[in-house]
Design a protein around this motif. Structure first.
Motif, mmCIF file in Angstrom:
data_model
loop_
_atom_site.group_PDB
_atom_site.id
_atom_site.type_symbol
_atom_site.label_atom_id
_atom_site.label_comp_id
_atom_site.label_asym_id
_atom_site.label_seq_id
_atom_site.Cartn_x
_atom_site.Cartn_y
_atom_site.Cartn_z
ATOM 1 N N ALA A 87 0.836 -1.201 0.000
ATOM 2 C CA ALA A 87 0.000 0.000 0.000
ATOM 3 C C ALA A 87 0.874 1.255 0.000
ATOM 4 C CB ALA A 87 -0.909 0.005 1.224
ATOM 5 N N PRO A 88 0.474 2.291 -0.734
ATOM 6 C CA PRO A 88 1.254 3.533 -0.733
ATOM 7 C C PRO A 88 1.223 4.196 0.640
ATOM 8 C CG PRO A 88 -0.853 3.859 -1.819
ATOM 9 C CD PRO A 88 -0.732 2.381 -1.571
ATOM 10 N N GLU A 89 2.224 5.016 0.897
ATOM 11 C CA GLU A 89 2.294 5.745 2.159
ATOM 12 C C GLU A 89 1.077 6.647 2.309
ATOM 13 O OE1 GLU A 89 5.742 8.343 4.380
ATOM 14 O OE2 GLU A 89 5.331 8.749 2.263
ATOM 15 N N LYS A 90 0.509 6.681 3.497
ATOM 16 C CA LYS A 90 -0.622 7.558 3.758
ATOM 17 C C LYS A 90 -0.111 8.981 3.977
ATOM 18 C CE LYS A 90 -3.781 4.136 5.763
ATOM 19 N NZ LYS A 90 -4.909 4.414 4.849
ATOM 20 N N LEU A 91 -0.815 9.948 3.391
ATOM 21 C CA LEU A 91 -0.417 11.346 3.487
ATOM 22 C C LEU A 91 -1.628 12.201 3.847
ATOM 23 C CD1 LEU A 91 1.709 11.539 0.213
ATOM 24 C CD2 LEU A 91 2.625 11.543 2.534
ATOM 25 N N VAL A 92 -1.389 13.233 4.606
ATOM 26 C CA VAL A 92 -2.414 14.229 4.909
ATOM 27 C C VAL A 92 -1.787 15.604 4.700
ATOM 28 C CG1 VAL A 92 -3.952 15.207 6.650
ATOM 29 C CG2 VAL A 92 -3.600 12.732 6.566
ATOM 30 N N TYR A 93 -2.466 16.440 3.912
ATOM 31 C CA TYR A 93 -1.986 17.786 3.599
ATOM 32 C C TYR A 93 -2.853 18.808 4.344
ATOM 33 C CZ TYR A 93 0.257 15.489 -0.416
ATOM 34 O OH TYR A 93 1.001 14.658 -1.237
ATOM 35 N N VAL A 94 -2.216 19.678 5.108
ATOM 36 C CA VAL A 94 -2.930 20.719 5.848
ATOM 37 C C VAL A 94 -2.468 22.078 5.330
ATOM 38 C CG1 VAL A 94 -3.471 21.689 8.111
ATOM 39 C CG2 VAL A 94 -3.068 19.224 7.877
ATOM 40 N N PHE A 95 -3.394 22.815 4.736
ATOM 41 C CA PHE A 95 -3.095 24.120 4.144
ATOM 42 C C PHE A 95 -3.628 25.216 5.058
ATOM 43 C CE2 PHE A 95 -4.765 27.648 1.469
ATOM 44 C CZ PHE A 95 -3.554 28.133 0.972
ATOM 45 N N ILE A 96 -2.708 26.082 5.545
ATOM 46 C CA ILE A 96 -3.072 27.124 6.508
ATOM 47 C C ILE A 96 -2.703 28.495 5.934
ATOM 48 C CG2 ILE A 96 -2.892 27.881 8.903
ATOM 49 C CD1 ILE A 96 -1.587 25.129 9.501
ATOM 50 N N PRO A 97 -3.698 29.318 5.631
ATOM 51 C CA PRO A 97 -3.407 30.665 5.122
ATOM 52 C C PRO A 97 -3.255 31.688 6.244
ATOM 53 C CG PRO A 97 -5.742 30.163 4.850
ATOM 54 C CD PRO A 97 -5.122 28.982 5.543
ATOM 55 N N TYR A 98 -2.254 32.560 6.106
ATOM 56 C CA TYR A 98 -1.996 33.607 7.088
ATOM 57 C C TYR A 98 -1.954 34.961 6.389
ATOM 58 C CZ TYR A 98 -0.532 29.934 10.359
ATOM 59 O OH TYR A 98 -0.491 28.824 11.172
ATOM 60 N N ALA A 99 -2.362 35.993 7.082
ATOM 61 C CA ALA A 99 -2.349 37.338 6.515
ATOM 62 C C ALA A 99 -0.934 37.867 6.327
ATOM 63 C CB ALA A 99 -3.152 38.292 7.401
ATOM 64 N N SER A 100 0.000 37.396 7.154
ATOM 65 C CA SER A 100 1.388 37.866 7.079
ATOM 66 C C SER A 100 2.295 36.810 7.684
ATOM 67 C CB SER A 100 1.555 39.185 7.831
ATOM 68 O OG SER A 100 1.332 38.988 9.223
ATOM 69 N N VAL A 101 3.592 36.952 7.444
ATOM 70 C CA VAL A 101 4.533 36.008 8.028
ATOM 71 C C VAL A 101 4.600 36.205 9.544
ATOM 72 C CG1 VAL A 101 6.604 37.460 7.789
ATOM 73 C CG2 VAL A 101 6.810 34.967 7.697
#
Length: 269
Positions: A87-101
């Motif tokens: 089975a392929p490696e399980k992956l989870v992608y978490v995308f977090i937007p921020y107004a500034s660094v």
């Protein structure tokens, strides 16, 4: 002498008006966002279940309390193999937007002080060394392109399990060629995607990550069939054919990685 005295106020007025116009443009132009993409590498379903529980019940609520309005969580769309050994490696992608660094560091500090987060996320936060929630985690830091300074949460109509979010990563052979590819996006490529209904979520330059120099972007579709049809239209588009054949944009990327993802049931993007 009298004429010079009268001209000076006029000159000052012109300078003031010009400065006001510049300031207005600076205020009117949206500030470019920064994005974190966290990629979790998991070994089995048990880790995936624990991570889902942490993200849904602890991490996303804590981010909201700290000022982040929406977070995207995605998993690979490809069907897993039935044999656990292959089975392929399980992956989870978490995308977090921020107004500034600056907001990134501010939010991370606030989250660590959040008692509700500490309680709800205890299984993840206090995991034993021999029972971790993930095998490893990558973090990619990005800055939005000037041509699309803010991310967009698409208004798709299909059920979450049918939607396709396409994440693409473009590496270049040199920094100069990388900047050239970004210019290509800002000078017309993004307009083609928009016109052809790709529902772009974000376009961004990778500022820190394991693949450099690099850019990443995400488009979205109601189904895999729609995704395939949109890409066919893109390849046949006269504006794209002209742009891709332009000598000034030759060889401006070395490698393209494509990831087809589904949003989780608790994803907000």
């Amino acid at each position: 002498m009298f004429i010079q005295i009268r001209k000076r106020p006029v000159l000052l007025l012109c300078v003031a008006l010009l400065w006001s116009a510049v300031c207005f443009q600076a205020v009117a132009a949206p500030k470019r966002e920064f994005y974190q993409l966290k990629i979790y590498h998991l070994k089995d379903q048990a880790q995936e279940d624990r991570l889902d529980a942490f993200l849904k019940n602890a991490y996303l609520p804590a981010l909201h309390r700290a000022g982040v309005p929406k977070v995207g969580v995605f998993k690979p769309a490809e069907a897993a193999a039935t044999n656990a050994a292959t089975a392929p490696e399980k992956l989870v992608y978490v995308f977090i937007p921020y107004a500034s660094v600056e907001q990134i560091f501010k939010v991370e500090t606030e989250v660590t002080k959040d008692q509700s987060f500490a309680s709800a996320g205890k299984d993840y936060l206090e995991a034993a060394h021999n029972q971790p929630v993930y095998q490893r985690m990558e973090v990619v830091l990005m800055e939005a392109f000037a041509g699309k300074p803010l991310f967009t949460a698409p208004k798709l109509k299909a059920p979450a399990a049918e939607r396709i979010y396409e994440l693409r990563s473009y590496e270049a052979a040199t920094e100069k060629l990388h900047e050239n590819k970004i210019a290509m996006f800002n000078n017309g490529e993004m307009e083609i995607f928009q016109r052809l209904g790709f529902n772009p979520v974000f376009y961004a330059q990778v500022k820190a990550g394991g693949k450099m120099p690099n850019l990443m972007y995400m488009t979205s579709f109601d189904s895999k069939a729609e995704r395939d049809a949109r890409w066919k239209a893109f390849g046949d588009d006269p504006a794209w054919k002209k742009m891709s054949a332009a000598p000034e944009y030759a060889n401006n990327f070395l490698r393209a990685d494509i990831y087809l993802l589904h949003p989780t049931s608790y994803s907000e993007i």
